[in-house]
Design an enzyme around this catalytic site. Sequence first.
Site, PDB file in Angstrom:
ATOM      1  N   GLU A 150      -4.285   3.097   6.802  1.00  0.00           N
ATOM      2  CA  GLU A 150      -4.069   2.926   5.379  1.00  0.00           C
ATOM      3  C   GLU A 150      -4.701   4.127   4.669  1.00  0.00           C
ATOM      4  O   GLU A 150      -4.254   4.563   3.617  1.00  0.00           O
ATOM      5  CB  GLU A 150      -4.742   1.638   4.915  1.00  0.00           C
ATOM      6  CG  GLU A 150      -4.284   1.199   3.556  1.00  0.00           C
ATOM      7  CD  GLU A 150      -5.423   0.758   2.668  1.00  0.00           C
ATOM      8  OE1 GLU A 150      -5.202   0.673   1.463  1.00  0.00           O
ATOM      9  OE2 GLU A 150      -6.535   0.533   3.163  1.00  0.00           O
ATOM     10  N   SER A 203     -10.394  -0.616   3.801  1.00  0.00           N
ATOM     11  CA  SER A 203      -9.554  -0.903   4.973  1.00  0.00           C
ATOM     12  C   SER A 203      -9.075   0.410   5.564  1.00  0.00           C
ATOM     13  O   SER A 203      -8.502   1.236   4.849  1.00  0.00           O
ATOM     14  CB  SER A 203      -8.316  -1.707   4.567  1.00  0.00           C
ATOM     15  OG  SER A 203      -8.686  -2.960   4.070  1.00  0.00           O
ATOM     16  N   ARG A 216       0.835  -1.213   0.000  1.00  0.00           N
ATOM     17  CA  ARG A 216       0.000   0.000   0.000  1.00  0.00           C
ATOM     18  C   ARG A 216       0.869   1.262   0.000  1.00  0.00           C
ATOM     19  O   ARG A 216       0.568   2.257   0.651  1.00  0.00           O
ATOM     20  CB  ARG A 216      -0.928   0.054   1.217  1.00  0.00           C
ATOM     21  CG  ARG A 216      -1.967  -1.022   1.259  1.00  0.00           C
ATOM     22  CD  ARG A 216      -2.953  -0.877   0.097  1.00  0.00           C
ATOM     23  NE  ARG A 216      -4.132  -1.671   0.346  1.00  0.00           N
ATOM     24  CZ  ARG A 216      -4.255  -2.970   0.062  1.00  0.00           C
ATOM     25  NH1 ARG A 216      -3.267  -3.600  -0.523  1.00  0.00           N
ATOM     26  NH2 ARG A 216      -5.369  -3.613   0.335  1.00  0.00           N
TER      27      ARG A 216
END
Length: 598
Positions: A339, A242, A168
Amino acid sequence: MDTNNLIISNFDLTPYTTFGIPARARYFAEYKSLRELERLMRTPEFNDNELLQIGAGSNLLFVHDFNGIVLHSAIRGVTFYRKNDDTVYAIAGAGEEMDYLIARSIEEGYSGLENLSHIPGDVGASVVQNVGAYGVEAGDLVHSAECYDLLTHKVVTLRPEDMRFGYRDSMFKNEGKGRYIVLRVSYLLNPTTEARNLDYGPLKSLAERLGHTPAAAEVREEVIAIRKAKLPEPGEISSAGSFFKNPIVNRHYYKEEMLRRDPEIPCYEVDENRVKIPAGWLIEHAGLKGYTIGKAQVYPKQCLVITNTGGATAEDVVRLSEHVRRTVMKKFGVMLHPEVNFIDTDIEVTVLGSGTSKGIPEIGCDCDVCTSEDPHDKRTRSSVLVRTHGMNLLIDASPDFRTQALREDIRDIDAVLITHSHYDHVGGLDDLRPLCAFRKMDIYARPDVLGDLRRRLDYCFKEDPYPGVPGFELHEVGDRPFLLNGLKITPISVSHGKLPIVGYRIGDFAYITDCSHIEFSEMWKLEGIDTLIINALRHRPHFAHFSFEQALDFIKEVNPRQAYLTHICHDTEPASVEDSMLPDNVRLAYDGLKFTVK
Ligand code: EPU
């Protein structure tokens, strides 16, 4: 075309994020082509403001209104290109929906991207965020990205090695932050309808269930079904997917520390030394399933997600996220990191200390100031904490840092900016130890100061240091502005007696301490600031510090909306008396003073 039509001021961003949390942007502009983007680049709104590029807003949290210009790419279109050697490229505009690109690729008979089906978001963001799901990450398939480089003002083609993909993560979120505007992305696909990535748990059994090797279209269907069962459906329940990353920890720490706390904690292997822990599991087993603050909730079907159950504010989400992080840390000994990208141009300043090198009261002194009961007359050594852009920046680490951190409940510092190496400004660096247990602390200072630190804290820089000593990553500060995680920091050179030292400007806030002189050539760096903190030792002149009178002259010249005096000694009147004699927009700083610069 008139560029003014492209730029909208005081723009409501709420519908531009999947979280649906209210926020406004000072300016907003959308462009459909490179030519339109180039026109925008010639406007003062573009050049004089902080820039934020957004895609579908599926991974953003605006903590406060955005004081800058938000750019939205509307460069669309997908084209496929098959070479004689059967290599297949899908080239898509940054503003195209990622899921549309995936659906079209499958229609054309090409596989590769199907595991990423139904991820909300645009093609441009897919490389910035390196989106991933079910065993595939965007970075695995990217061939190149065409970007506008704001530094060189050229269109460049970046290859995967330039984009430095991580979990990510990519160069766009780190050293390249704020530098590139993604225009087009080229993905390398398989010239076959057969799916190839079936290693991820729930997909493994698909071949068995179907009785044949699944086609990309079948994997797409399966992935969409899994996502719909687990994740809030965009458009029905607002979220940003998320919310946290799955933490990656040292295998030794996992075994010795985490499994001791709970032998059931699952993990996936990353490499020989590291494992990845499912954060959703940690949150669920910390008892937080469905936990709600205001209108923000830990999604009961997948605890890694925070949802807006209707009318949530950014504050609800921030408070919930903090609660989750603290609870998980306490129970399992691991800190979760979001995130979701926190966007925050507000600058919240906390004065940690406002006293000169000896502090007030001075040891053994019975003067009126040292014996004053007024808390504004108790001064620890000078330092400030600046919270902005999702970061906590400490300017100087005074010998009182530990006391100040406990007083202000500081739990996270992202970087330390040092003004100079006098003990009262760096004596607390060792006390940063608990805040850099998992990573090195980034320290920014002039090269001579870094040299002093290496000598004085030599035990921290040994090849094989004593376990538990703080780790520091040293960064040189010169005369020119630099980027810290994409945030522009402007060093301001000043003299402390004969010693050259630095102050810092962050947005429209500037902090200068221990100054006795500033060259005219540095004054432009203070143009247009809102709030200034400047040192003023006492009324009597001092060879290395501004007196009150000199500081007031300096404030007049800079002309900020408000100013605070700091680094004050006891050789003054008590704070209440001094304050009553100051101009309306100037006050003495005091320990614990907080203000926000918008
Ligand atoms: N789990 C729980 N409780 C929960 C959630 C998860 O116990 O509430 C445990 C389960 O044991 C499960 C494991 O965590 O087996 C992993 O869960 P899952 O397979 O759902 O994946 P994830 O780690 O929760 C990641 C990505 C998702 C992606 C899935 C599938 C991150 C931060 N998230 O989630 O990405 O769809 O894997 O590959 O890496 C997104 O980025 O927005 C996103 C949804």
